[in-house]
Motif scaffolding. Sequence first.
Motif, mmCIF file in Angstrom:
data_model
loop_
_atom_site.group_PDB
_atom_site.id
_atom_site.type_symbol
_atom_site.label_atom_id
_atom_site.label_comp_id
_atom_site.label_asym_id
_atom_site.label_seq_id
_atom_site.Cartn_x
_atom_site.Cartn_y
_atom_site.Cartn_z
ATOM 1 N N TYR A 51 0.740 -1.242 0.061
ATOM 2 C CA TYR A 51 0.026 -0.060 0.023
ATOM 3 C C TYR A 51 0.921 1.196 -0.040
ATOM 4 C CZ TYR A 51 -2.832 3.961 1.426
ATOM 5 O OH TYR A 51 -3.444 5.024 1.629
ATOM 6 N N TYR A 52 1.972 1.300 1.025
ATOM 7 C CA TYR A 52 2.651 2.428 0.958
ATOM 8 C C TYR A 52 3.740 2.690 -0.040
ATOM 9 C CZ TYR A 52 0.633 4.262 5.330
ATOM 10 O OH TYR A 52 -0.039 4.772 6.251
ATOM 11 N N THR A 53 3.255 2.788 -1.195
ATOM 12 C CA THR A 53 4.165 3.117 -2.402
ATOM 13 C C THR A 53 4.939 4.537 -2.197
ATOM 14 O OG1 THR A 53 2.235 4.291 -3.718
ATOM 15 C CG2 THR A 53 2.502 1.748 -3.928
ATOM 16 N N ALA A 54 5.682 4.848 -3.056
ATOM 17 C CA ALA A 54 6.212 6.128 -2.753
ATOM 18 C C ALA A 54 5.229 7.492 -2.856
ATOM 19 C CB ALA A 54 7.274 6.543 -4.091
ATOM 20 N N GLU A 55 4.142 7.346 -3.858
ATOM 21 C CA GLU A 55 3.019 8.172 -3.972
ATOM 22 C C GLU A 55 2.235 8.185 -3.013
ATOM 23 O OE1 GLU A 55 2.998 10.847 -5.948
ATOM 24 O OE2 GLU A 55 5.000 10.163 -6.586
ATOM 25 N N ASN A 56 1.887 7.155 -2.284
ATOM 26 C CA ASN A 56 1.098 7.070 -1.217
ATOM 27 C C ASN A 56 1.685 7.486 0.027
ATOM 28 O OD1 ASN A 56 -1.135 6.083 -2.651
ATOM 29 N ND2 ASN A 56 -0.835 3.995 -2.120
ATOM 30 N N ILE A 57 2.996 7.305 0.150
ATOM 31 C CA ILE A 57 3.697 7.668 1.401
ATOM 32 C C ILE A 57 3.799 9.529 1.278
ATOM 33 C CG2 ILE A 57 5.951 8.106 2.379
ATOM 34 C CD1 ILE A 57 6.386 5.141 1.392
ATOM 35 N N LYS A 58 4.006 9.785 0.174
ATOM 36 C CA LYS A 58 4.013 11.391 0.004
ATOM 37 C C LYS A 58 2.575 11.812 0.241
ATOM 38 C CE LYS A 58 6.551 11.592 -3.488
ATOM 39 N NZ LYS A 58 7.324 12.364 -4.723
#
Length: 281
Positions: free
Chosen positions: A39-46
């Motif tokens: 779930y915590y892709t780079a985009e989702n983290i940002k």
Amino acid sequence: MYTVDFFGRKVSKLIIGDNPITGHSYITYQTTGDEMKRYYTAENIKAAYRHLEELGYNTMLPLADPYIVRLIEEYQAEGGNLQCIWQPYMPMDQQVSMRSLKALNTIGIYHQGTTTDYLYETGGTAKIRENLKMWRELGVPVGLGTHYPEVIELSESEGWDVDFYLACMQNARRGRTGEESGFLTGKSKTGLVFYPEDRPVMLDTLRHVKKPVIAFKIFAGGQMFFGLDRDQIREKIKAAYEEVFSVLKPNDMAAIGVFQRDKDQLLENMELFDAWAAGRR
């Protein structure tokens, strides 16, 4: 979200930990670490970082591994302003790591809790103090993380060079005494159970600590919510705030981990905290 003073910096009373973001799950029977990482892709983290700021959180406890450091560099280049109190990434050379952290809105760094406890268990307190001295080179306040009340008591009695404490509400060392951090061993959190009787023991120690404290695992890594419905979970969250913040000093803080996939936990935790705080005024 109101703020407190942390060595001259305004820090939100609730700050965000990094375990779900880096795939460290304490509820593997419900959500595995691999699910968290997917779930915590780079985009989702940002996106989570942006949402943090929108809601009024202004500080986080990121892990200083190269991947997270790179994401925070990108986030700040895109206009993000979150402050960082870093958890060192122990498999990495710390001198190299510190060079990468200096320009990242860094307001603190702390001795990673499991590493602290392993060294304490194996007679390595001199190494803890050596590490603390090394992190002084970063030029920001230096903290000590631990799952043991006894470690805080020892630090206080011996006058260790520590500015603040990261204090776990749960003893994650049960059954793991003498083991190094999972960052080094690769051991998962599966089977690690948190017990409610640990919490008052740590809180009793913190009653007597004058230095700033950041309490963590105030929700027992999510384990205290298992089997509860939405309304029961909300009541548990409010009860945890009361339990922890009624003991901590006015300028102390708590770190929470959030997993945003299934609901907006950042919003829920903030709303419930604001409601709790309003009722205490």
